[in-house]
Design a protein around this motif. Structure first.
Motif, short mmCIF file in Angstrom:
data_model
loop_
_atom_site.label_atom_id
_atom_site.label_comp_id
_atom_site.label_asym_id
_atom_site.label_seq_id
_atom_site.Cartn_x
_atom_site.Cartn_y
_atom_site.Cartn_z
N ILE B 8 0.83 -1.20 0.00
CA ILE B 8 0.00 0.00 0.00
C ILE B 8 0.86 1.25 0.00
CG2 ILE B 8 -1.62 1.37 1.35
CD1 ILE B 8 -3.01 -1.01 2.19
N ASP B 23 -10.50 0.77 -5.38
CA ASP B 23 -10.54 -0.23 -4.31
C ASP B 23 -9.38 -0.09 -3.33
OD1 ASP B 23 -12.84 -1.43 -4.90
OD2 ASP B 23 -11.99 -3.32 -5.63
N ASP B 24 -8.25 0.34 -3.86
CA ASP B 24 -7.06 0.36 -3.01
C ASP B 24 -7.11 1.41 -1.90
OD1 ASP B 24 -4.42 -0.76 -5.25
OD2 ASP B 24 -6.27 -1.66 -4.53
N PHE B 26 -9.87 1.98 -0.29
CA PHE B 26 -10.98 1.65 0.58
C PHE B 26 -10.63 0.67 1.69
CE2 PHE B 26 -14.91 3.64 -0.89
CZ PHE B 26 -14.34 4.45 -1.84
N LYS B 27 -11.62 0.30 2.42
CA LYS B 27 -11.51 -0.52 3.64
C LYS B 27 -10.94 0.26 4.81
CE LYS B 27 -13.43 -3.73 1.53
NZ LYS B 27 -14.86 -3.88 1.79
N SER B 28 -10.46 1.44 4.57
CA SER B 28 -10.02 2.33 5.64
C SER B 28 -9.50 3.60 5.01
CB SER B 28 -8.93 1.67 6.49
OG SER B 28 -8.53 2.56 7.50
N ALA B 29 -10.40 4.48 4.69
CA ALA B 29 -9.98 5.69 3.99
C ALA B 29 -10.64 6.91 4.62
CB ALA B 29 -10.38 5.61 2.52
#
Lengths: 247, 247
Positions: B8, B23-24, B26-29
DNA sequence: TCAAAAGTGTTATAGGTACACCCATGT
DNA sequence: ACATGGGTGTACCTATAACACTTTTGA
């Protein structure tokens, strides 16, 4: 989705979040920091922790924690408060978000500051995994703080005055039944100014959410005071009606 | 540090951030969303974009963007404003942070809301990579908005009144030389209430940061109006002195 | 009866509100 | 002259601040 993100996802879905290496939260994490003000006997204090880990090991700091992927922001703040004080059902309010690139030496961490006001007596702050010790500090004797926590503390102190009025935070530091003198002392301490007794009481009479009880003080060596109670529902209704509570 | 995080890190250190798959992030942005209010001629509007990508494709939304790892939060908000309007040197203020777990369908995104006020005339909002189109919307005709943007808009509208006073935001929607009637119209629109001309002018006289010029209006078919200008330095000094600007 | 704190009343002033009226300019 | 919006003055009313006074209890 890339493999690297799948890895993270599997990590954060584990139940025991404490077992994740601290590095894995970083490079893009968000945290909450709580400015927990404490009132007792005309004294305003703030709850600080002594950090037990790097960075800023042994420094005093505001209590805070990274936000777990599965919890709401507000919930994270409540959790920090509960971990330290065992208090639940205390409203905790967002102050501001601090997001300078280099505010955290280990990577990019954006922190959302929260504040609240609680009664300090008989409150036993617990040390936790990330805190060596905890203590109430007078606002006049703040030690050097970790990160940008001094700035956060200042912002929260400014916000406190507004919240005391608009959210009736003062009701959290008084017993269920209280005297008007006690109430006046709370306002004088929080707003940091002397109030005239007569004028204060005149205003109180207009506020229906402050209700006079049949009861009065006992065993005091002076004229016993009337007891009052606070009706949160009536307060909320008054606020909705556009009522403006001032002191 | 784990390999996944090194991946990352190398991704986000690339110069061309737009090329990273969405997508990269996301999951914690974290993102910023800007509530850009526009004023002209007694009309208050808000700048919305029509989304060109999923999720919520074709929905109207507040302009916003993910925060790059190398930029401060405030800077990100200014960047969004600049991309849309070309305006720089406009102060933009933090409102509140929104962090419900499921507020974004693709993953965990915490967003920091910012707001400001600009003059709408001759301002040509540009569409950008993430916006199909942009338009000023009257606050009385807000379409269905993506995400929790309606809630964010409401919070910002509430905050606007406070900022108009405390930060002199109104100065951003007036020409350098303006009449007291123009000024009164701005206040009436933003605060959404009628003000008495005489009383308004009486108050203005006390404010040293509003300076009467030697100049007056020309070519109007009535008595020409005195022109005034705003002195930001004097305003700042007055605020520091504890002066409380009210209307 | 005294000390201590509760509780009430009076007055002067500042600030806000409402409204009426005059002024300068182009047509 | 008159229409139009700029600009000023006044009188009333309410909110607030300052302060003095009375009341009720325990010791």
């Amino acid at each position: 989705m890339t493999d690297s993100l799948k890895n993270i996802e599997s990590l954060i879905q584990q139940k025991d979040l404490y077992s994740i290496p601290i590095d894995d939260f970083f490079k893009s994490a968000f945290s909450v920091d709580c400015v927990i003000f404490g009132y007792h006997d005309c004294q305003l204090k703030v709850l600080l922790i002594e950090r037990g880990t790097e960075p800023f090991e042994n420094y005093w700091a505001l209590p805070g924690d990274l936000v777990y992927p599965t919890e709401d922001l507000d919930f994270a703040a409540s959790r920090v408060l509960k971990d330290l004080t065992s208090l639940t059902d205390i409203s905790i309010r967002q102050v501001k978000t601090f997001g300078k690139v280099n505010r955290h030496p280990l990577g990019r961490v954006i922190t959302v500051a929260y504040t609240t006001l609680v009664e300090t007596t008989e409150l036993n702050p617990y040390a936790s995994s990330w805190a060596k010790s905890t203590a109430w500090h007078s606002l006049k004797e703040i030690p050097q703080l970790a990160f940008d926590h001094l700035e956060i503390l200042h912002e929260a102190r400014n916000e406190l005055n507004a919240l005391v009025i608009s959210e009736a935070l003062w009701s959290q530091v008084l017993p269920a039944k209280f005297t008007l003198t006690q109430l006046q002392e709370v306002f004088e301490t929080l707003l940091d100014k002397k109030l005239d007794k007569g004028n204060f009481r005149k205003k109180i009479q207009e506020y229906t959410f402050l209700q006079k009880l049949e009861e009065s003080q006992k065993n005091v060596n002076h004229r016993p005071s009337q007891l009052y109670c606070f009706d949160q529902d009536l307060f909320n209704k008054a606020i909705i009606k556009g009522f403006n509570f001032e002191m």
